[in-house]
Scaffold this motif. Sequence first.
Motif, PDB file in Angstrom:
ATOM      1  N   ALA A 155     -29.337  10.073  11.390  1.00 30.76           N
ATOM      2  CA  ALA A 155     -28.922  11.080  12.366  1.00 30.76           C
ATOM      3  C   ALA A 155     -27.839  12.001  11.814  1.00 30.76           C
ATOM      4  CB  ALA A 155     -28.436  10.399  13.641  1.00 30.76           C
ATOM      5  N   SER A 194     -25.948  14.281  18.480  1.00 31.16           N
ATOM      6  CA  SER A 194     -26.178  12.928  19.002  1.00 31.16           C
ATOM      7  C   SER A 194     -26.581  12.971  20.468  1.00 31.16           C
ATOM      8  CB  SER A 194     -24.915  12.069  18.836  1.00 31.16           C
ATOM      9  OG  SER A 194     -24.625  11.850  17.475  1.00 31.16           O
ATOM     10  N   LEU A 198     -30.112  11.754  22.087  1.00 29.63           N
ATOM     11  CA  LEU A 198     -30.129  10.760  23.161  1.00 29.63           C
ATOM     12  C   LEU A 198     -30.900  11.267  24.376  1.00 29.63           C
ATOM     13  CD1 LEU A 198     -26.533   9.241  23.043  1.00 29.63           C
ATOM     14  CD2 LEU A 198     -28.689   8.034  22.667  1.00 29.63           C
ATOM     15  N   ALA A 201     -34.355  10.794  23.538  1.00 33.19           N
ATOM     16  CA  ALA A 201     -34.683   9.366  23.553  1.00 33.19           C
ATOM     17  C   ALA A 201     -34.923   8.873  24.981  1.00 33.19           C
ATOM     18  CB  ALA A 201     -33.564   8.563  22.893  1.00 33.19           C
ATOM     19  N   MET A 208     -34.430   5.583  18.748  1.00 32.12           N
ATOM     20  CA  MET A 208     -33.219   5.411  17.955  1.00 32.12           C
ATOM     21  C   MET A 208     -32.903   3.925  17.849  1.00 32.12           C
ATOM     22  SD  MET A 208     -30.850   8.587  19.341  1.00 32.12           S
ATOM     23  CE  MET A 208     -29.854   8.653  17.831  1.00 32.12           C
ATOM     24  N   ASN A 209     -32.241   3.539  16.760  1.00 37.63           N
ATOM     25  CA  ASN A 209     -31.845   2.143  16.623  1.00 37.63           C
ATOM     26  C   ASN A 209     -30.631   1.864  17.507  1.00 37.63           C
ATOM     27  OD1 ASN A 209     -30.063   3.664  15.100  1.00 37.63           O
ATOM     28  ND2 ASN A 209     -29.889   2.173  13.451  1.00 37.63           N
ATOM     29  N   ASP A 211     -27.453   1.247  17.078  1.00 32.17           N
ATOM     30  CA  ASP A 211     -26.188   1.963  16.884  1.00 32.17           C
ATOM     31  C   ASP A 211     -26.378   3.471  16.755  1.00 32.17           C
ATOM     32  OD1 ASP A 211     -27.336   2.055  14.399  1.00 32.17           O
ATOM     33  OD2 ASP A 211     -25.731   0.989  13.358  1.00 32.17           O
ATOM     34  N   GLN A 212     -27.595   3.928  17.044  1.00 30.01           N
ATOM     35  CA  GLN A 212     -27.906   5.361  17.136  1.00 30.01           C
ATOM     36  C   GLN A 212     -27.656   6.117  15.831  1.00 30.01           C
ATOM     37  OE1 GLN A 212     -25.675   6.720  20.544  1.00 30.01           O
ATOM     38  NE2 GLN A 212     -26.550   5.150  21.862  1.00 30.01           N
ATOM     39  N   THR A 213     -27.882   5.441  14.720  1.00 30.64           N
ATOM     40  CA  THR A 213     -27.708   6.091  13.417  1.00 30.64           C
ATOM     41  C   THR A 213     -29.035   6.544  12.817  1.00 30.64           C
ATOM     42  OG1 THR A 213     -27.799   3.933  12.318  1.00 30.64           O
ATOM     43  CG2 THR A 213     -25.612   4.799  12.893  1.00 30.64           C
ATOM     44  N   VAL A 215     -33.168   7.885  13.670  1.00 29.47           N
ATOM     45  CA  VAL A 215     -33.997   8.512  14.703  1.00 29.47           C
ATOM     46  C   VAL A 215     -35.379   8.793  14.133  1.00 29.47           C
ATOM     47  CG1 VAL A 215     -33.149  10.819  14.078  1.00 29.47           C
ATOM     48  CG2 VAL A 215     -34.151  10.432  16.335  1.00 29.47           C
TER      49      VAL A 215
END
Length: 238
Positions: A155, A194, A198, A201, A208-209, A211-213, A215
């Motif tokens: 991301a 971010s 989101l 998402a 996204m994983n 920890d949102q790192t 995508v």
Amino acid sequence: MSAVTEGDMSPWATAIHQLVQWVGNGRTLTTTGQLRVADGLELVQLLGTGDDPHGGAGGQRRLSSSRNLPVLQGLLTGALEAGLLRTQRGRLIPVKKYAQQAATAEGVRRLLVANAHRSAQAALAPEAAPPDLGRVRLAALWAELARNRETPLVASELASMLWNTSAPGNGAIEQTQASGVRADERIEFDEVVSWVLLDYAHLGLVAMNADQTLVQLTPTGSREYDECLAPTAEASSS
């Protein structure tokens, strides 16, 4: 990294559809413009929001306001921002213009996606940015996701790519020098990206994983690009 499977409907869109159906012809709000506590608690159960019925106060303390139900408030805000609902004279009512779309979960999802695209385009360009920068950056975001459908993207690297994406006739370096961009502005832009990811998402367009790192496009997101965004981009460039 988990992704939405083919044919899955975004739980967020489904919940907003159920919320709009619950509103029906209209619901009375409190004097401060909030959902009544009883209605809020009913919706927590109906929509399965997971909100604490005590408003996070713990114990058996009575909920004082539906404002203390954050997930439900997020759903309500999403419905209002997409134009599905509005407030009028102390009531929450449906918007007649979108009655046909609001009748189905897919229709609601399409409206939410359209609103997400508009919001993303506005967010990706500051007020003083060159014309069309937001549109260009949004197109670049989706093109990059589409080029890497089988591979999760970092991301932060995606945000860096968008930061250096310029509007036609404006070099990224020239824009940076002219505007005196500071490091904190770049950090703020990363946060904006971010938030945009989101939002997508929530609608099942990207996964996204934890920890949102990372995508990646979902099958639903791939269809959105192929059927809606790619043809628009091609028409704009021709």
